[in-house]
Write a protein that holds these residues in place. Structure first.
Motif, mmCIF file in Angstrom:
data_model
loop_
_atom_site.group_PDB
_atom_site.id
_atom_site.type_symbol
_atom_site.label_atom_id
_atom_site.label_comp_id
_atom_site.label_asym_id
_atom_site.label_seq_id
_atom_site.Cartn_x
_atom_site.Cartn_y
_atom_site.Cartn_z
ATOM 1 N N GLY A 94 0.796 -1.336 0.010
ATOM 2 C CA GLY A 94 0.080 -0.090 -0.025
ATOM 3 C C GLY A 94 0.863 1.254 0.198
ATOM 4 N N GLY A 142 -1.258 4.436 -4.609
ATOM 5 C CA GLY A 142 -1.576 3.594 -5.877
ATOM 6 C C GLY A 142 -1.114 4.198 -7.276
ATOM 7 N N GLY A 147 -4.101 0.052 -10.748
ATOM 8 C CA GLY A 147 -4.088 -0.757 -9.714
ATOM 9 C C GLY A 147 -3.189 -1.977 -9.562
ATOM 10 N N ILE A 148 -3.580 -2.844 -8.731
ATOM 11 C CA ILE A 148 -2.780 -4.049 -8.369
ATOM 12 C C ILE A 148 -3.388 -5.347 -8.868
ATOM 13 C CG2 ILE A 148 -1.505 -2.838 -6.678
ATOM 14 C CD1 ILE A 148 -2.942 -4.584 -4.565
ATOM 15 N N SER A 149 -4.652 -5.259 -9.565
ATOM 16 C CA SER A 149 -5.411 -6.723 -9.783
ATOM 17 C C SER A 149 -4.313 -7.639 -10.584
ATOM 18 C CB SER A 149 -6.600 -6.434 -10.498
ATOM 19 O OG SER A 149 -6.297 -5.589 -11.807
ATOM 20 N N LEU A 179 -2.405 -3.916 4.804
ATOM 21 C CA LEU A 179 -2.389 -2.771 4.049
ATOM 22 C C LEU A 179 -2.246 -1.466 4.742
ATOM 23 C CD1 LEU A 179 -5.316 -4.289 1.857
ATOM 24 C CD2 LEU A 179 -2.842 -4.349 1.370
ATOM 25 N N SER A 185 -4.006 4.106 -0.542
ATOM 26 C CA SER A 185 -4.800 3.157 -1.178
ATOM 27 C C SER A 185 -5.000 1.908 -0.464
ATOM 28 C CB SER A 185 -4.006 2.864 -2.294
ATOM 29 O OG SER A 185 -3.689 3.957 -3.364
ATOM 30 N N ASP A 212 -8.484 0.541 -1.483
ATOM 31 C CA ASP A 212 -8.486 0.248 -2.962
ATOM 32 C C ASP A 212 -8.182 -1.152 -3.344
ATOM 33 O OD1 ASP A 212 -9.964 2.256 -3.427
ATOM 34 O OD2 ASP A 212 -8.158 3.811 -3.855
ATOM 35 N N PHE A 213 -6.741 -1.140 -2.565
ATOM 36 C CA PHE A 213 -5.966 -2.677 -2.515
ATOM 37 C C PHE A 213 -6.754 -3.554 -2.236
ATOM 38 C CE2 PHE A 213 -1.200 -1.385 -3.282
ATOM 39 C CZ PHE A 213 -1.603 -0.416 -3.994
ATOM 40 N N GLU A 243 -8.889 -5.309 -4.705
ATOM 41 C CA GLU A 243 -8.193 -5.986 -5.782
ATOM 42 C C GLU A 243 -7.474 -7.288 -5.766
ATOM 43 O OE1 GLU A 243 -6.469 -2.917 -8.578
ATOM 44 O OE2 GLU A 243 -6.719 -1.621 -6.750
ATOM 45 N N ILE A 244 -7.531 -7.937 -4.502
ATOM 46 C CA ILE A 244 -6.449 -8.960 -4.044
ATOM 47 C C ILE A 244 -7.349 -10.317 -4.031
ATOM 48 C CG2 ILE A 244 -4.669 -7.562 -3.365
ATOM 49 C CD1 ILE A 244 -5.549 -8.318 -0.191
ATOM 50 N N ALA A 286 3.273 0.559 -4.576
ATOM 51 C CA ALA A 286 2.784 2.002 -4.711
ATOM 52 C C ALA A 286 3.812 2.736 -4.538
ATOM 53 C CB ALA A 286 1.696 1.776 -3.679
#
Length: 465
Positions: free
Chosen positions: A370, A373, A377-379, A393, A397, A400-401, A404-405, A439
């Motif tokens: 984190g 970001g 993103g980190i998908s 995290l 972000s 948000d992270f 996406e995980i 990030a």
């Protein structure tokens, strides 16, 4: 200091007064030139004047300049030239940088009295160039060779000492540096890999690759060490080679065995192998090298090994250097162990590509991630999360992270102190607490170094218990 040759009694402009700009100004004056300096920052101009330099608006003096020396961070073409650089281009004033000055000035007439001519190894690429450069330098020290480390790492190129008999200078060079230098003549040039970066500065991948390629095309190194796991490296190696058995090019790969009868250094499942003319002539087991974890560091090790072998360093000496290499701060840096739990600082992993490399290097990971970001993103990291037991995290972000995980377990910790403490409380023997933020740091820290220092400070508290 390396006094700059070729400008004695002439005026030379210096644009940008950071570390490289001030070093260039001092080296120019040491060589008998008159340096005229400028920076858009009043603070930087005041600091330069305080050191005795002449500061002037260079656009007024352009007709008097023999050259304009530009710091790496200042754009000279894309997305648009700096106004001072554009004025120089229109006036026909040669534009160069400190790297170009170094290569035109490093060799001196006194070298004729040396028993062994000094050499320069220059390392470029998207990822791993700092580790590769530091590893080469470390192994040279282990081998008892006089050496200096400079460029993007260590000292500025013009700040180093004049060469000693048989000395090797190792330079880490960014695309910003190779793109503009008018002289690029290393004895050994290393290309680690290429991935998307600095695309606005180079107007796309083609311009980015072209900037890296200049290190090999402008001067023609005696040896070229080329990572061939991307199309660009494969193409570059082919361009430089005169045929399958041409040993001017040493191909490096960690994705599979390199074909042909040439000089190759590969790593597969942690085993480095050197082959020449179809025969294996050296090998190193990299799996227990604590300072070189993961496939990305195995690639760095292969590149460093190839560069060192091109200088005649024996494989066993290189292996000894690898064993004692501690890694660079904030790059898969091993900080210690407590109750069977290992702490690793990879704060330099500021994007998904570098975080993916770190996540593939360890097992049983408690992942601290984190910050601020980045776009996209980190998908894309989801395929690399199989070894992550839980994510902790932090930063802007964090939430948000978390979205996406996928189904990876996580905790929103927000700050580093809480993340490290909770990760250690929940960790079991055999776990690795890994800081690989994916990030930028700017939401909580001025740079990734201070973020890594904050992580290390929390780990130090735990290790002291």
């Amino acid at each position: 200091m390396i006094p700059v040759q070729g400008y004695e009694g002439r005026k030379v402009g210096v644009l940008g007064l950071g570390r490289s700009g001030l070093a260039a100004a001092a080296a120019l004056e040491a060589g008998g030139a008159e340096a005229l300096l400028w920076d858009d920052s009043q603070e930087a101009r005041d600091a330069a004047e305080g050191r005795g330099f002449t500061v002037t608006k260079l656009t007024r003096d352009m007709d008097e300049l023999a050259a304009l020396i530009v710091s790496p961070g200042i754009p000279h073409l894309y997305p648009a030239p700096n106004p001072v650089i554009e004025a120089a281009l229109r006036a026909g004033v040669p534009v160069d940088n400190d790297i170009g000055l170094f290569f035109r000035s490093f060799a001196t007439p006194e070298w004729s009295e040396l028993d062994v001519t000094p050499k320069v190894i220059a390392v470029t690429g998207s990822n791993g160039k700092s580790t590769t450069s530091a590893l080469i330098h470390h192994c040279l020290e282990v081998a008892g060779k006089p050496c200096q480390l400079a460029g993007n790492i260590g000292r500025g190129v013009l700040d180093i000492d004049p060469a000693h008999d048989g000395e090797v200078v190792v330079l880490e060079l960014s695309s910003y540096q190779t793109d503009l230098a008018r002289s690029l003549t290393p004895d050994v040039a290393v290309f680690t890999n290429l991935s998307e970066d600095h695309l606005d500065r180079h107007a796309g991948m083609g311009g980015y690759f072209a900037a890296k390629r200049r290190l090999f095309a402008e001067g023609g190194p005696d040896r070229a060490v080329i990572g061939v796991d991307e199309a660009e490296g494969l193409y570059l190696a082919n361009q430089l080679s005169e045929g399958m058995v041409d040993d001017q090019v040493i191909r490096v790969s960690v994705t599979g065995k390199v074909g042909g009868m040439g000089w190759n250094v590969t790593a597969k499942k942690g085993f480095l192998a050197e082959r020449r003319k179809g025969k294996q002539i050296g090998s190193i087991d990299l799996r227990e090298m604590r300072g070189l974890p993961g496939r990305h560091n195995h690639q760095n090790a292969c590149a460093a090994y190839a560069a060192l072998r091109s200088l005649g360093i024996a494989p066993r000496v290189i292996e000894k250097g690898f064993e004692s290499f501690g890694g660079l701060p904030h790059r898969s840096q091993h900080l210690g162990e407590k109750d069977g739990v290992t702490f690793v600082n990879d704060s330099k992993a500021t994007n998904v590509d570098s975080a993916a490399q770190a996540l593939q290097a360890f097992q049983n990971i408690r992942w601290i991630a984190g910050g601020l970001g980045k776009e996209g993103g980190i998908s894309s990291l989801v395929p690399h999360l199989d070894s992550v037991k839980k994510a902790y995290l932090i930063g802007h972000s964090a939430r948000d992270f978390a979205l996406e995980i996928s189904d990876t377990d996580y905790a929103i910790c927000e700050v580093m102190e809480r993340a490290v403490e909770q990760a250690f409380e929940e960790a079991e023997p055999g776990d690795t607490i890994l800081l690989a933020p994916a990030a930028a740091s700017f939401d909580q820290y001025p740079n990734f170094e201070l973020r890594g220092d904050a992580f290390a400070a929390e780990v130090k508290k735990i290790l002291a218990r």
